[in-house]
Design an enzyme around this catalytic site. Structure first.
Site, PDB file in Angstrom:
ATOM      1  N   ASP A  13       0.836  -1.207   0.000  1.00 60.48           N
ATOM      2  CA  ASP A  13       0.000   0.000   0.000  1.00 60.48           C
ATOM      3  C   ASP A  13       0.872   1.259   0.000  1.00 60.48           C
ATOM      4  O   ASP A  13       1.948   1.265   0.600  1.00 60.48           O
ATOM      5  CB  ASP A  13      -0.909  -0.022   1.249  1.00 60.48           C
ATOM      6  CG  ASP A  13      -2.073   0.935   1.099  1.00 60.48           C
ATOM      7  OD1 ASP A  13      -2.265   1.495   0.007  1.00 60.48           O
ATOM      8  OD2 ASP A  13      -2.791   1.131   2.097  1.00 60.48           O
ATOM      9  N   HIS A  30       2.707   3.575  -9.106  1.00 60.69           N
ATOM     10  CA  HIS A  30       2.455   2.165  -9.409  1.00 60.69           C
ATOM     11  C   HIS A  30       3.652   1.550 -10.142  1.00 60.69           C
ATOM     12  O   HIS A  30       4.027   0.405  -9.879  1.00 60.69           O
ATOM     13  CB  HIS A  30       1.176   2.004 -10.233  1.00 60.69           C
ATOM     14  CG  HIS A  30      -0.067   2.351  -9.452  1.00 60.69           C
ATOM     15  ND1 HIS A  30      -0.274   1.932  -8.159  1.00 60.69           N
ATOM     16  CD2 HIS A  30      -1.162   3.082  -9.782  1.00 60.69           C
ATOM     17  CE1 HIS A  30      -1.443   2.390  -7.720  1.00 60.69           C
ATOM     18  NE2 HIS A  30      -1.995   3.094  -8.695  1.00 60.69           N
ATOM     19  N   LEU A 124      11.324 -20.083  -5.205  1.00 60.37           N
ATOM     20  CA  LEU A 124      10.318 -19.265  -4.502  1.00 60.37           C
ATOM     21  C   LEU A 124       9.004 -19.304  -5.283  1.00 60.37           C
ATOM     22  O   LEU A 124       9.021 -19.289  -6.512  1.00 60.37           O
ATOM     23  CB  LEU A 124      10.808 -17.813  -4.412  1.00 60.37           C
ATOM     24  CG  LEU A 124       9.817 -16.806  -3.823  1.00 60.37           C
ATOM     25  CD1 LEU A 124      10.401 -16.186  -2.565  1.00 60.37           C
ATOM     26  CD2 LEU A 124       9.477 -15.687  -4.777  1.00 60.37           C
TER      27      LEU A 124
HETATM   28  C1  FPP Z   1      -1.475   0.419  -3.475  1.00 58.61           C
HETATM   29  O1  FPP Z   1      -1.219   1.752  -3.675  1.00 58.61           O
HETATM   30  C2  FPP Z   1      -1.222  -0.464  -4.588  1.00 58.61           C
HETATM   31  C3  FPP Z   1      -2.152  -1.012  -5.440  1.00 58.61           C
HETATM   32  C4  FPP Z   1      -3.562  -0.671  -5.493  1.00 58.61           C
HETATM   33  C5  FPP Z   1      -1.851  -2.082  -6.336  1.00 58.61           C
HETATM   34  C6  FPP Z   1      -0.843  -1.897  -7.353  1.00 58.61           C
HETATM   35  C7  FPP Z   1       0.405  -2.551  -6.999  1.00 58.61           C
HETATM   36  C8  FPP Z   1       1.468  -2.432  -7.734  1.00 58.61           C
HETATM   37  C9  FPP Z   1       1.465  -1.672  -9.002  1.00 58.61           C
HETATM   38  C10 FPP Z   1       2.689  -3.107  -7.340  1.00 58.61           C
HETATM   39  C11 FPP Z   1       3.198  -4.000  -8.379  1.00 58.61           C
HETATM   40  C12 FPP Z   1       2.414  -5.199  -8.678  1.00 58.61           C
HETATM   41  C13 FPP Z   1       2.525  -5.916  -9.815  1.00 58.61           C
HETATM   42  C14 FPP Z   1       1.954  -7.264  -9.875  1.00 58.61           C
HETATM   43  C15 FPP Z   1       3.186  -5.424 -11.032  1.00 58.61           C
HETATM   44  P1  FPP Z   1      -2.410   2.796  -3.541  1.00 58.61           P
HETATM   45  O2  FPP Z   1      -2.720   3.253  -4.914  1.00 58.61           O
HETATM   46  O3  FPP Z   1      -3.544   2.198  -2.796  1.00 58.61           O
HETATM   47  O4  FPP Z   1      -1.696   3.892  -2.694  1.00 58.61           O
HETATM   48  P2  FPP Z   1      -2.398   5.019  -1.802  1.00 58.61           P
HETATM   49  O5  FPP Z   1      -3.070   4.293  -0.668  1.00 58.61           O
HETATM   50  O6  FPP Z   1      -1.231   5.835  -1.335  1.00 58.61           O
HETATM   51  O7  FPP Z   1      -3.336   5.793  -2.684  1.00 58.61           O
END
Ligand code: FPP
Length: 249
Positions: A13, A30, A124
């Site tokens: 997060d 992201h 893994l």
């Molecule tokens: C949280 O940040 C993350 C996500 C909603 C998911 C996305 C995750 C990634 C892109 C990491 C990589 C994963 C892969 C599989 C490539 P948020 O947007 O909720 O952050 P905030 O709470 O600060 O708004």
């Protein structure tokens, strides 16, 4: 002290806040988050952790603006495409859990290909939860059990019988669940599987969660006393027995 966790789960997060702090668009966060996942996977391998499960998109994330959802799906496709060779080289077996039925066809195909091509990985298991929700998982497991046992009633379904139908099967239950980004909740992630998991919350935003931060989480885990419902005395005597068994090996 607890031995190293076999299975670590992470709620990644804070990508949005990471980019906001830098006055950048959310998709940059992201992208940095995806890049950080590579570093954390590497750190897990170095620390001899066998299973890593990460929450990439929840069943509730559909509520985000459609452009952000599209960007995320695009990122997942690109991540899977660009990582396959590296995953194979490092002996990483990829598993993707969640309800894939609503995914764009390109993402579904890419998931199938990446999972098939990395199926032999033994170093893994990297499980990525996309369109995943713990409530969805419990319900789909019950439905799958019922389909497999059409002549039995739900009265005959026990907790252990449900395990093979959960999307995480055959992974062991997570020993440690880390959430970055300062929130202290599970947000519908692995709610069945995490019944006895040690929880670790950090204010670090996901793109900043590095190998040192992972080590801090592992250090905290190593000091936890895992009773699994037993008394302190029972835990002490069973760990004494374990230590004696270890000596006589
Ligand atoms: C949280 O940040 C993350 C996500 C909603 C998911 C996305 C995750 C990634 C892109 C990491 C990589 C994963 C892969 C599989 C490539 P948020 O947007 O909720 O952050 P905030 O709470 O600060 O708004």
């Amino acid at each position: 002290m607890n031995p190293l966790p076999k299975h670590v789960a992470i709620i990644m997060d804070g990508n949005g806040r990471w980019s906001k702090k830098r006055l950048m668009p959310r998709n940059v966060g992201h992208l940095m988050g995806a890049s950080n996942l590579r570093n954390v996977v590497k750190a897990c391998i170095e620390k001899d952790i066998r299973h890593l499960t990460v929450f990439a998109f929840s069943t509730e994330n559909w509520r985000r603006p459609p452009e952000e959802v599209a960007t995320l799906f695009d990122l997942f496709v690109r991540y899977l495409k660009s990582e396959i060779v590296d995953l194979q080289k490092q002996g990483i077996r990829l598993k993707v859990i969640g309800d894939h039925s609503a995914f764009p066809k390109e993402l579904q195909d890419q998931i199938d290909l990446a999972c098939a091509l990395t199926a032999q990985g033994e170093v893994l298991t990297l499980t990525v939860a996309i369109n995943y929700g713990g409530k969805w998982d419990i319900l789909q497991a019950m439905q799958a059990w019922q389909r497999a046992h059409p002549y039995e009633s739900l009265e005959q379904l026990g907790q252990d019988q449900l395990t093979p139908y959960l999307s995480t099967y055959p992974l062991p239950e997570p020993d440690l669940l880390i959430r970055t980004g300062g929130e202290s909740r599970l947000s519908n992630f692995l709610i069945w599987q995490a019944a006895y998991t040690e929880l670790y919350f950090t204010d670090l935003l996901w793109p900043d969660f590095d190998a040192k931060a992972l080590q801090d989480a592992l250090d905290s885990y190593s000091l936890r006393i895992r009773r699994f419902g037993k008394t302190d005395e029972q835990v002490k005597s069973s760990s004494k027995l374990d230590a004696e068994k270890e000596k006589t090996r």
